[in-house]
Design a protein around this motif. Structure first.
Motif, mmCIF file in Angstrom:
data_model
loop_
_atom_site.group_PDB
_atom_site.id
_atom_site.type_symbol
_atom_site.label_atom_id
_atom_site.label_comp_id
_atom_site.label_asym_id
_atom_site.label_seq_id
_atom_site.Cartn_x
_atom_site.Cartn_y
_atom_site.Cartn_z
ATOM 1 N N THR A 47 0.836 -1.192 0.000
ATOM 2 C CA THR A 47 0.000 0.000 0.000
ATOM 3 C C THR A 47 0.876 1.248 0.000
ATOM 4 O OG1 THR A 47 -1.819 -1.093 1.151
ATOM 5 C CG2 THR A 47 -1.706 1.321 1.312
ATOM 6 N N ALA A 48 0.644 2.105 -0.997
ATOM 7 C CA ALA A 48 1.467 3.306 -1.162
ATOM 8 C C ALA A 48 0.918 4.126 -2.325
ATOM 9 C CB ALA A 48 2.923 2.938 -1.444
ATOM 10 N N VAL A 49 1.448 5.321 -2.458
ATOM 11 C CA VAL A 49 1.233 6.089 -3.679
ATOM 12 C C VAL A 49 2.357 5.713 -4.639
ATOM 13 C CG1 VAL A 49 1.040 8.366 -4.731
ATOM 14 C CG2 VAL A 49 0.131 7.967 -2.432
ATOM 15 N N TYR A 50 1.982 5.314 -5.836
ATOM 16 C CA TYR A 50 2.946 4.890 -6.847
ATOM 17 C C TYR A 50 3.138 6.031 -7.844
ATOM 18 C CZ TYR A 50 2.961 0.141 -5.080
ATOM 19 O OH TYR A 50 3.123 -0.963 -4.274
ATOM 20 N N TYR A 51 4.395 6.391 -8.067
ATOM 21 C CA TYR A 51 4.744 7.516 -8.932
ATOM 22 C C TYR A 51 5.506 7.030 -10.164
ATOM 23 C CZ TYR A 51 3.756 10.478 -4.878
ATOM 24 O OH TYR A 51 3.152 11.129 -3.821
ATOM 25 N N CYS A 52 5.142 7.571 -11.277
ATOM 26 C CA CYS A 52 5.873 7.322 -12.521
ATOM 27 C C CYS A 52 7.007 8.343 -12.642
ATOM 28 C CB CYS A 52 4.907 7.447 -13.691
ATOM 29 S SG CYS A 52 5.661 7.224 -15.320
ATOM 30 N N ASN A 53 8.122 7.889 -13.167
ATOM 31 C CA ASN A 53 9.279 8.769 -13.364
ATOM 32 C C ASN A 53 9.843 8.583 -14.758
ATOM 33 O OD1 ASN A 53 12.561 8.622 -13.224
ATOM 34 N ND2 ASN A 53 11.759 10.384 -12.133
ATOM 35 N N ALA A 54 10.261 9.681 -15.363
ATOM 36 C CA ALA A 54 10.982 9.623 -16.636
ATOM 37 C C ALA A 54 12.279 10.400 -16.461
ATOM 38 C CB ALA A 54 10.156 10.204 -17.765
ATOM 39 N N ALA A 55 13.386 9.715 -16.707
ATOM 40 C CA ALA A 55 14.700 10.351 -16.662
ATOM 41 C C ALA A 55 15.186 10.469 -18.097
ATOM 42 C CB ALA A 55 15.668 9.525 -15.831
ATOM 43 N N ILE A 56 15.272 11.715 -18.579
ATOM 44 C CA ILE A 56 15.637 11.955 -19.970
ATOM 45 C C ILE A 56 17.095 12.380 -20.027
ATOM 46 C CG2 ILE A 56 15.150 13.286 -22.044
ATOM 47 C CD1 ILE A 56 12.258 13.473 -21.122
ATOM 48 N N ILE A 57 17.875 11.572 -20.726
ATOM 49 C CA ILE A 57 19.318 11.774 -20.794
ATOM 50 C C ILE A 57 19.667 12.353 -22.155
ATOM 51 C CG2 ILE A 57 21.566 10.651 -20.599
ATOM 52 C CD1 ILE A 57 19.973 8.342 -19.129
ATOM 53 N N ARG A 58 20.235 13.571 -22.123
ATOM 54 C CA ARG A 58 20.661 14.212 -23.366
ATOM 55 C C ARG A 58 22.093 14.656 -23.164
ATOM 56 N NH1 ARG A 58 15.084 17.647 -23.373
ATOM 57 N NH2 ARG A 58 13.702 15.958 -24.029
ATOM 58 N N GLY A 59 23.016 13.918 -23.737
ATOM 59 C CA GLY A 59 24.424 14.201 -23.508
ATOM 60 C C GLY A 59 24.774 13.922 -22.065
ATOM 61 N N THR A 60 25.285 14.951 -21.386
ATOM 62 C CA THR A 60 25.645 14.802 -19.973
ATOM 63 C C THR A 60 24.541 15.277 -19.030
ATOM 64 O OG1 THR A 60 26.717 16.957 -19.994
ATOM 65 C CG2 THR A 60 28.096 15.051 -20.480
ATOM 66 N N ALA A 61 23.446 15.741 -19.582
ATOM 67 C CA ALA A 61 22.350 16.267 -18.754
ATOM 68 C C ALA A 61 21.277 15.204 -18.548
ATOM 69 C CB ALA A 61 21.736 17.492 -19.424
ATOM 70 N N VAL A 62 20.770 15.146 -17.322
ATOM 71 C CA VAL A 62 19.659 14.242 -16.997
ATOM 72 C C VAL A 62 18.546 15.071 -16.370
ATOM 73 C CG1 VAL A 62 18.902 12.217 -15.710
ATOM 74 C CG2 VAL A 62 21.253 12.341 -16.590
ATOM 75 N N ASN A 63 17.378 15.018 -16.951
ATOM 76 C CA ASN A 63 16.216 15.726 -16.411
ATOM 77 C C ASN A 63 15.184 14.712 -15.947
ATOM 78 O OD1 ASN A 63 16.959 18.541 -16.938
ATOM 79 N ND2 ASN A 63 16.852 17.948 -19.082
ATOM 80 N N ASN A 64 14.741 14.865 -14.724
ATOM 81 C CA ASN A 64 13.760 13.962 -14.136
ATOM 82 C C ASN A 64 12.378 14.600 -14.116
ATOM 83 O OD1 ASN A 64 14.675 11.293 -12.887
ATOM 84 N ND2 ASN A 64 16.344 12.677 -12.355
ATOM 85 N N TYR A 65 11.391 13.792 -14.476
ATOM 86 C CA TYR A 65 10.002 14.233 -14.444
ATOM 87 C C TYR A 65 9.186 13.205 -13.672
ATOM 88 C CZ TYR A 65 11.624 17.258 -18.178
ATOM 89 O OH TYR A 65 12.325 18.193 -18.910
ATOM 90 N N TRP A 66 8.160 13.715 -12.965
ATOM 91 C CA TRP A 66 7.339 12.860 -12.118
ATOM 92 C C TRP A 66 5.864 13.024 -12.459
ATOM 93 C CZ3 TRP A 66 9.544 9.419 -8.783
ATOM 94 C CH2 TRP A 66 10.886 9.615 -8.479
ATOM 95 N N GLY A 67 5.139 11.940 -12.332
ATOM 96 C CA GLY A 67 3.696 12.014 -12.418
ATOM 97 C C GLY A 67 3.106 12.443 -11.092
ATOM 98 N N GLN A 68 1.769 12.545 -11.059
ATOM 99 C CA GLN A 68 1.101 13.037 -9.862
ATOM 100 C C GLN A 68 0.890 11.941 -8.830
ATOM 101 O OE1 GLN A 68 -0.386 12.218 -12.628
ATOM 102 N NE2 GLN A 68 -2.194 11.014 -12.076
ATOM 103 N N GLY A 69 1.083 10.700 -9.232
ATOM 104 C CA GLY A 69 0.935 9.574 -8.330
ATOM 105 C C GLY A 69 -0.444 8.939 -8.410
ATOM 106 N N THR A 70 -0.480 7.645 -8.153
ATOM 107 C CA THR A 70 -1.741 6.919 -8.106
ATOM 108 C C THR A 70 -1.732 6.021 -6.869
ATOM 109 O OG1 THR A 70 -3.265 5.495 -9.372
ATOM 110 C CG2 THR A 70 -0.926 5.021 -9.602
ATOM 111 N N GLN A 71 -2.833 6.031 -6.143
ATOM 112 C CA GLN A 71 -2.906 5.301 -4.877
ATOM 113 C C GLN A 71 -3.180 3.821 -5.126
ATOM 114 O OE1 GLN A 71 -2.618 6.498 -1.488
ATOM 115 N NE2 GLN A 71 -2.614 4.292 -1.065
#
Length: 119
Positions: free
Chosen positions: A90-114
């Motif tokens: 039991t938890a809130v489950y979050y989706c994550n996308a880590a986008i790698i472009r060269g040496t940069a990594v940008n993380n994005y998160w969803g709003q979560g689903t219970q």
């Protein structure tokens, strides 16, 4: 910008299954590692599973043997199949996308689903 929209959470009895989905939209290009994390009340966020653009997977200890992550690159969607669920899942489950472009990594998160596992 990248938007992540999760779906599929809910209430399930112990031993049951759920399939979570996460659809990504926006500026999605480059190497994208997608994954699921979860956070229970009073606990730190923890890894559920990751999957690379090439399909390599990595699982957190709690879900090994019970959870399966997959992705559809054409739809920019990642799934996690949760089997043999336990009350401690039991938890809130979050989706994550880590986008790698060269040496940069940008993380994005969803709003979560219970996800609630209870009889």
């Amino acid at each position: 910008q990248v938007q992540l929209v999760e779906s599929g959470g809910g209430l399930v009895q112990p031993g049951g299954s759920l399939r979570l989905s996460c659809a990504a939209s926006g500026s999605i290009f480059g190497d994208v590692v997608m994954g699921w994390y979860r956070q229970a009340p009073g606990k730190a966020r923890e890894l559920v599973a990751l999957i690379s653009s090439g399909g390599s997977t990595n699982y957190g200890d709690s879900g090994k043997g019970r959870f399966t992550i997959s992705r559809d690159n054409a739809k920019n969607t990642v799934y996690v199949q949760l089997n043999s669920l336990r009350p401690e899942d039991t938890a809130v489950y979050y989706c994550n996308a880590a986008i790698i472009r060269g040496t940069a990594v940008n993380n994005y998160w969803g709003q979560g689903t219970q996800v609630t596992v209870s009889s």
